[in-house]
Design a protein around this motif. Structure first.
Motif, PDB file in Angstrom:
ATOM      1  N   TYR A   5       0.882  -1.242   0.013  1.00 18.02           N
ATOM      2  CA  TYR A   5      -0.183  -0.097   0.195  1.00 18.02           C
ATOM      3  C   TYR A   5       0.816   1.212  -0.168  1.00 18.02           C
ATOM      4  CZ  TYR A   5      -4.233   2.901   1.100  1.00 18.02           C
ATOM      5  OH  TYR A   5      -5.110   3.765   1.082  1.00 18.02           O
ATOM      6  N   ALA A  58     -16.003   6.619  -9.924  1.00 16.12           N
ATOM      7  CA  ALA A  58     -16.151   5.086  -9.975  1.00 16.12           C
ATOM      8  C   ALA A  58     -16.177   4.411 -11.071  1.00 16.12           C
ATOM      9  CB  ALA A  58     -17.295   4.689  -9.030  1.00 16.12           C
ATOM     10  N   THR A  63      -9.149   4.481 -12.965  1.00 17.85           N
ATOM     11  CA  THR A  63      -9.463   4.630 -11.168  1.00 17.85           C
ATOM     12  C   THR A  63      -9.706   3.002 -10.923  1.00 17.85           C
ATOM     13  OG1 THR A  63      -9.952   6.846 -11.514  1.00 17.85           O
ATOM     14  CG2 THR A  63     -10.631   5.593  -9.311  1.00 17.85           C
ATOM     15  N   GLN A  64     -10.569   2.511 -11.623  1.00 13.92           N
ATOM     16  CA  GLN A  64     -11.103   1.221 -11.285  1.00 13.92           C
ATOM     17  C   GLN A  64      -9.890   0.162 -11.266  1.00 13.92           C
ATOM     18  OE1 GLN A  64     -13.936   0.093 -14.293  1.00 13.92           O
ATOM     19  NE2 GLN A  64     -15.582   1.433 -13.397  1.00 13.92           N
ATOM     20  N   TRP A  66      -6.858   0.992 -10.884  1.00  7.38           N
ATOM     21  CA  TRP A  66      -6.032   1.297  -9.698  1.00  7.38           C
ATOM     22  C   TRP A  66      -6.561   0.581  -8.158  1.00  7.38           C
ATOM     23  CZ3 TRP A  66      -1.668   3.445  -7.772  1.00  7.38           C
ATOM     24  CH2 TRP A  66      -1.560   3.830  -6.656  1.00  7.38           C
ATOM     25  N   TRP A  67      -8.096   0.658  -8.195  1.00 10.01           N
ATOM     26  CA  TRP A  67      -8.722  -0.040  -7.067  1.00 10.01           C
ATOM     27  C   TRP A  67      -8.432  -1.359  -7.094  1.00 10.01           C
ATOM     28  CZ3 TRP A  67     -13.860   3.135  -7.733  1.00 10.01           C
ATOM     29  CH2 TRP A  67     -13.652   4.378  -7.276  1.00 10.01           C
ATOM     30  N   THR A  68      -8.185  -1.962  -8.210  1.00  7.07           N
ATOM     31  CA  THR A  68      -7.816  -3.712  -8.238  1.00  7.07           C
ATOM     32  C   THR A  68      -6.623  -3.939  -7.339  1.00  7.07           C
ATOM     33  OG1 THR A  68      -6.725  -3.528 -10.153  1.00  7.07           O
ATOM     34  CG2 THR A  68      -9.141  -3.934 -10.243  1.00  7.07           C
ATOM     35  N   THR A  70      -5.278  -1.506  -4.895  1.00  2.00           N
ATOM     36  CA  THR A  70      -5.289  -0.928  -3.420  1.00  2.00           C
ATOM     37  C   THR A  70      -6.385  -1.639  -2.773  1.00  2.00           C
ATOM     38  OG1 THR A  70      -6.791   0.732  -4.189  1.00  2.00           O
ATOM     39  CG2 THR A  70      -4.262   1.251  -4.236  1.00  2.00           C
ATOM     40  N   ASP A  71      -7.436  -1.960  -3.266  1.00  2.00           N
ATOM     41  CA  ASP A  71      -8.504  -2.523  -2.381  1.00  2.00           C
ATOM     42  C   ASP A  71      -7.943  -3.993  -1.830  1.00  2.00           C
ATOM     43  OD1 ASP A  71     -10.181  -0.435  -3.082  1.00  2.00           O
ATOM     44  OD2 ASP A  71     -11.432  -1.858  -4.169  1.00  2.00           O
ATOM     45  N   GLN A  74      -6.741  -3.413   1.879  1.00  2.00           N
ATOM     46  CA  GLN A  74      -7.613  -2.712   3.008  1.00  2.00           C
ATOM     47  C   GLN A  74      -8.783  -3.753   3.188  1.00  2.00           C
ATOM     48  OE1 GLN A  74      -8.819   1.225   1.429  1.00  2.00           O
ATOM     49  NE2 GLN A  74      -7.885   0.946  -0.372  1.00  2.00           N
ATOM     50  N   GLN A  85     -16.858   3.211  -0.168  1.00  2.00           N
ATOM     51  CA  GLN A  85     -15.389   2.587  -0.071  1.00  2.00           C
ATOM     52  C   GLN A  85     -14.846   2.609   1.201  1.00  2.00           C
ATOM     53  OE1 GLN A  85     -14.035   0.870  -2.311  1.00  2.00           O
ATOM     54  NE2 GLN A  85     -12.007   0.759  -1.879  1.00  2.00           N
ATOM     55  N   TRP A  86     -14.814   4.000   1.856  1.00  5.50           N
ATOM     56  CA  TRP A  86     -14.204   3.919   3.067  1.00  5.50           C
ATOM     57  C   TRP A  86     -15.412   4.600   3.981  1.00  5.50           C
ATOM     58  CZ3 TRP A  86      -9.049   6.074   4.260  1.00  5.50           C
ATOM     59  CH2 TRP A  86      -8.012   5.732   3.242  1.00  5.50           C
TER      60      TRP A  86
END
Length: 96
Positions: A5, A58, A63-64, A66-68, A70-71, A74, A85-86
């Protein structure tokens, strides 16, 4: 996945940063509290329709992607609302 992260956020993709700005988010900061491994995000919203701006973010393919990355780093709070998300927090004090 703390080190992953941190590594990801040491070099955030320019397209992701551009989308954050397009979505009217400014002064975005993420804090990490160790050893509990709690993340706290702070940003200032400068738009007029937060829900619409977040929906546009979203939908952004970069961005999608990127989230694959970073998610998986978390573990969301169980008390977050559907669609968050948060987990959002209520501001109870502010001073300049």
């Amino acid at each position: 996945m703390i080190e992953t992260y941190k590594r990801l956020h040491a070099a955030v993709w320019p397209d992701v940063l551009a989308q954050i700005k397009t979505s009217n988010i400014r002064n975005y900061t993420i804090f990490l509290r160790e050893p509990e491994n709690l993340l706290f995000g702070y940003w200032e919203y400068h738009g007029s329709d937060f829900d619409a701006d977040m929906a546009e973010m979203a939908k952004d393919p970069r961005t999608q992607d990127w989230w694959t990355h970073t998610d998986p780093c978390q573990s969301p709070l169980a008390t977050r609302k559907d669609g968050e998300q948060w987990a959002m927090m209520e501001e109870v004090f502010h001073t300049d």
